[in-house]
Design a protein around this motif. Structure first.
Motif, PDB file in Angstrom:
ATOM      1  N   TRP A  10       3.767  49.150  54.855  1.00 20.17           N
ATOM      2  CA  TRP A  10       2.683  49.537  53.954  1.00 20.17           C
ATOM      3  C   TRP A  10       3.045  49.103  52.539  1.00 20.17           C
ATOM      4  O   TRP A  10       4.154  49.383  52.083  1.00 20.17           O
ATOM      5  CB  TRP A  10       2.532  51.061  53.975  1.00 20.17           C
ATOM      6  CG  TRP A  10       1.133  51.528  54.134  1.00 20.17           C
ATOM      7  CD1 TRP A  10       0.273  51.865  53.140  1.00 20.17           C
ATOM      8  CD2 TRP A  10       0.445  51.730  55.363  1.00 20.17           C
ATOM      9  NE1 TRP A  10      -0.921  52.260  53.669  1.00 20.17           N
ATOM     10  CE2 TRP A  10      -0.846  52.182  55.051  1.00 20.17           C
ATOM     11  CE3 TRP A  10       0.779  51.559  56.699  1.00 20.17           C
ATOM     12  CZ2 TRP A  10      -1.794  52.480  56.004  1.00 20.17           C
ATOM     13  CZ3 TRP A  10      -0.163  51.851  57.654  1.00 20.17           C
ATOM     14  CH2 TRP A  10      -1.434  52.304  57.302  1.00 20.17           C
ATOM     15  N   PRO A  11       2.139  48.457  51.835  1.00 18.79           N
ATOM     16  CA  PRO A  11       2.470  48.057  50.460  1.00 18.79           C
ATOM     17  C   PRO A  11       2.620  49.276  49.546  1.00 18.79           C
ATOM     18  O   PRO A  11       1.907  50.264  49.692  1.00 18.79           O
ATOM     19  CB  PRO A  11       1.286  47.192  50.036  1.00 18.79           C
ATOM     20  CG  PRO A  11       0.177  47.558  50.944  1.00 18.79           C
ATOM     21  CD  PRO A  11       0.788  48.061  52.225  1.00 18.79           C
ATOM     22  N   ASP A  12       3.546  49.166  48.624  1.00 21.79           N
ATOM     23  CA  ASP A  12       3.701  50.222  47.632  1.00 21.79           C
ATOM     24  C   ASP A  12       2.545  50.124  46.630  1.00 21.79           C
ATOM     25  O   ASP A  12       1.756  49.178  46.650  1.00 21.79           O
ATOM     26  CB  ASP A  12       5.064  50.137  46.945  1.00 21.79           C
ATOM     27  CG  ASP A  12       5.322  48.763  46.327  1.00 21.79           C
ATOM     28  OD1 ASP A  12       4.363  48.081  45.916  1.00 21.79           O
ATOM     29  OD2 ASP A  12       6.490  48.367  46.255  1.00 21.79           O
ATOM     30  N   THR A  13       2.453  51.095  45.744  1.00 22.92           N
ATOM     31  CA  THR A  13       1.362  51.151  44.776  1.00 22.92           C
ATOM     32  C   THR A  13       1.315  49.906  43.898  1.00 22.92           C
ATOM     33  O   THR A  13       0.238  49.357  43.637  1.00 22.92           O
ATOM     34  CB  THR A  13       1.495  52.413  43.897  1.00 22.92           C
ATOM     35  OG1 THR A  13       1.519  53.553  44.757  1.00 22.92           O
ATOM     36  CG2 THR A  13       0.341  52.544  42.926  1.00 22.92           C
ATOM     37  N   GLN A  14       2.465  49.429  43.450  1.00 20.53           N
ATOM     38  CA  GLN A  14       2.515  48.255  42.581  1.00 20.53           C
ATOM     39  C   GLN A  14       1.982  47.011  43.298  1.00 20.53           C
ATOM     40  O   GLN A  14       1.194  46.246  42.733  1.00 20.53           O
ATOM     41  CB  GLN A  14       3.955  48.029  42.120  1.00 20.53           C
ATOM     42  CG  GLN A  14       4.125  46.847  41.204  1.00 20.53           C
ATOM     43  CD  GLN A  14       5.585  46.670  40.777  1.00 20.53           C
ATOM     44  OE1 GLN A  14       6.420  47.541  40.978  1.00 20.53           O
ATOM     45  NE2 GLN A  14       5.883  45.531  40.194  1.00 20.53           N
ATOM     46  N   THR A  15       2.375  46.806  44.537  1.00 22.05           N
ATOM     47  CA  THR A  15       1.919  45.648  45.313  1.00 22.05           C
ATOM     48  C   THR A  15       0.417  45.738  45.567  1.00 22.05           C
ATOM     49  O   THR A  15      -0.318  44.767  45.386  1.00 22.05           O
ATOM     50  CB  THR A  15       2.684  45.559  46.654  1.00 22.05           C
ATOM     51  OG1 THR A  15       4.082  45.499  46.381  1.00 22.05           O
ATOM     52  CG2 THR A  15       2.252  44.348  47.458  1.00 22.05           C
ATOM     53  N   PHE A  72      12.181  41.043  51.147  1.00 25.33           N
ATOM     54  CA  PHE A  72      11.204  40.566  50.182  1.00 25.33           C
ATOM     55  C   PHE A  72      10.236  39.624  50.888  1.00 25.33           C
ATOM     56  O   PHE A  72      10.621  38.813  51.717  1.00 25.33           O
ATOM     57  CB  PHE A  72      11.906  39.820  49.046  1.00 25.33           C
ATOM     58  CG  PHE A  72      10.953  39.275  48.015  1.00 25.33           C
ATOM     59  CD1 PHE A  72      10.410  40.104  47.052  1.00 25.33           C
ATOM     60  CD2 PHE A  72      10.594  37.938  48.027  1.00 25.33           C
ATOM     61  CE1 PHE A  72       9.522  39.609  46.105  1.00 25.33           C
ATOM     62  CE2 PHE A  72       9.718  37.427  47.091  1.00 25.33           C
ATOM     63  CZ  PHE A  72       9.182  38.269  46.123  1.00 25.33           C
ATOM     64  N   MET A  73       8.960  39.761  50.542  1.00 31.49           N
ATOM     65  CA  MET A  73       7.920  38.915  51.109  1.00 31.49           C
ATOM     66  C   MET A  73       6.950  38.545  50.000  1.00 31.49           C
ATOM     67  O   MET A  73       6.711  39.339  49.097  1.00 31.49           O
ATOM     68  CB  MET A  73       7.197  39.687  52.220  1.00 31.49           C
ATOM     69  CG  MET A  73       6.052  38.950  52.848  1.00 31.49           C
ATOM     70  SD  MET A  73       5.433  39.725  54.368  1.00 31.49           S
ATOM     71  CE  MET A  73       5.048  41.382  53.840  1.00 31.49           C
ATOM     72  N   ILE A 143       2.100  37.278  45.195  1.00 32.85           N
ATOM     73  CA  ILE A 143       2.393  38.683  44.923  1.00 32.85           C
ATOM     74  C   ILE A 143       3.667  39.030  45.677  1.00 32.85           C
ATOM     75  O   ILE A 143       3.698  38.984  46.913  1.00 32.85           O
ATOM     76  CB  ILE A 143       1.227  39.592  45.374  1.00 32.85           C
ATOM     77  CG1 ILE A 143      -0.043  39.233  44.594  1.00 32.85           C
ATOM     78  CG2 ILE A 143       1.601  41.061  45.202  1.00 32.85           C
ATOM     79  CD1 ILE A 143      -1.298  39.847  45.142  1.00 32.85           C
ATOM     80  N   GLY A 144       4.726  39.335  44.929  1.00 32.29           N
ATOM     81  CA  GLY A 144       5.997  39.703  45.540  1.00 32.29           C
ATOM     82  C   GLY A 144       5.984  41.143  46.006  1.00 32.29           C
ATOM     83  O   GLY A 144       5.423  42.016  45.349  1.00 32.29           O
ATOM     84  N   TRP A 145       6.592  41.380  47.161  1.00 25.57           N
ATOM     85  CA  TRP A 145       6.594  42.711  47.752  1.00 25.57           C
ATOM     86  C   TRP A 145       7.916  42.916  48.475  1.00 25.57           C
ATOM     87  O   TRP A 145       8.258  42.138  49.362  1.00 25.57           O
ATOM     88  CB  TRP A 145       5.416  42.818  48.697  1.00 25.57           C
ATOM     89  CG  TRP A 145       5.343  44.006  49.602  1.00 25.57           C
ATOM     90  CD1 TRP A 145       6.038  45.169  49.512  1.00 25.57           C
ATOM     91  CD2 TRP A 145       4.497  44.136  50.748  1.00 25.57           C
ATOM     92  NE1 TRP A 145       5.675  46.021  50.515  1.00 25.57           N
ATOM     93  CE2 TRP A 145       4.726  45.411  51.294  1.00 25.57           C
ATOM     94  CE3 TRP A 145       3.570  43.313  51.348  1.00 25.57           C
ATOM     95  CZ2 TRP A 145       4.068  45.875  52.426  1.00 25.57           C
ATOM     96  CZ3 TRP A 145       2.900  43.763  52.475  1.00 25.57           C
ATOM     97  CH2 TRP A 145       3.139  45.033  53.003  1.00 25.57           C
TER      98      TRP A 145
END
Length: 172
Positions: A10-15, A72-73, A143-145
């Motif tokens: 699940w993406p974090d809020t920033q992503t 990292f993706m 977009i780095g995640w």
């Protein structure tokens, strides 16, 4: 509808916020957009599950997560699956750590009676459904995640956002 279970990141809020900003700049998405709080990358779809199998999957996911690492993706592509009419966002290249996690999860899940998927794994985040033709959209920049956890989640009928996380497994 029966609860449909899956393992995902699940993406974090920033992503999620970075993706929301870039998509807003592209204008309205075609089809039926996915609620931003429902954005995720499915690792393994599990379907309907009985309680005893769910307990086995919970243990298997926990075991796999302890042997994995955070990774990292880059979300750098928008694509379209014509057959399923899905507009998606994902990485041009699957991180090796993500591929290993999926393979390890599949191996652990065989003891729960879950057969591995035969198709090659293609990580993607569903942006919209019922998209009949590829709209030709592109992200302005990647977009780095960094994924720090695996989740076990399921869908809830008739609600938005529709997915609920049952368990989180940290990725060391």
């Amino acid at each position: 509808m029966t609860e449909r279970w899956f393992l995902a990141i699940w993406p974090d809020t920033q992503t999620r916020s970075a993706l929301e900003r870039q998509l807003a700049a592209l204008g309205p998405l075609p089809g039926r957009p996915t609620h931003p709080l429902d954005w995720h990358v499915t690792l393994i779809f599990l379907g309907a599950l009985e309680p005893e199998r769910l307990a086995c999957i919970d243990a298997a996911a926990g075991d796999a997560a302890t042997r994995a690492t955070s990774f990292f993706m880059e979300l750098d592509r928008i694509g379209h699956f014509a057959r399923s009419q899905v507009l998606w966002c994902g990485p041009a290249r699957t991180p090796e750590s993500l591929a290993r996690l999926v393979t390890d999860l599949q191996a652990h899940l065989t003891r729960c009676g879950i057969a591995p998927e035969r198709r090659p794994y293609r990580p993607h985040l569903t942006l919209a459904r019922k998209v009949r033709t590829a709209p030709g959209l592109e992200l302005h920049r990647p977009i780095g995640w960094t994924a720090h956890e695996l989740v076990l989640a399921h869908g809830v009928t008739g609600e938005r956002p529709r997915y609920r996380i049952r368990h989180r497994y940290p990725l060391p």
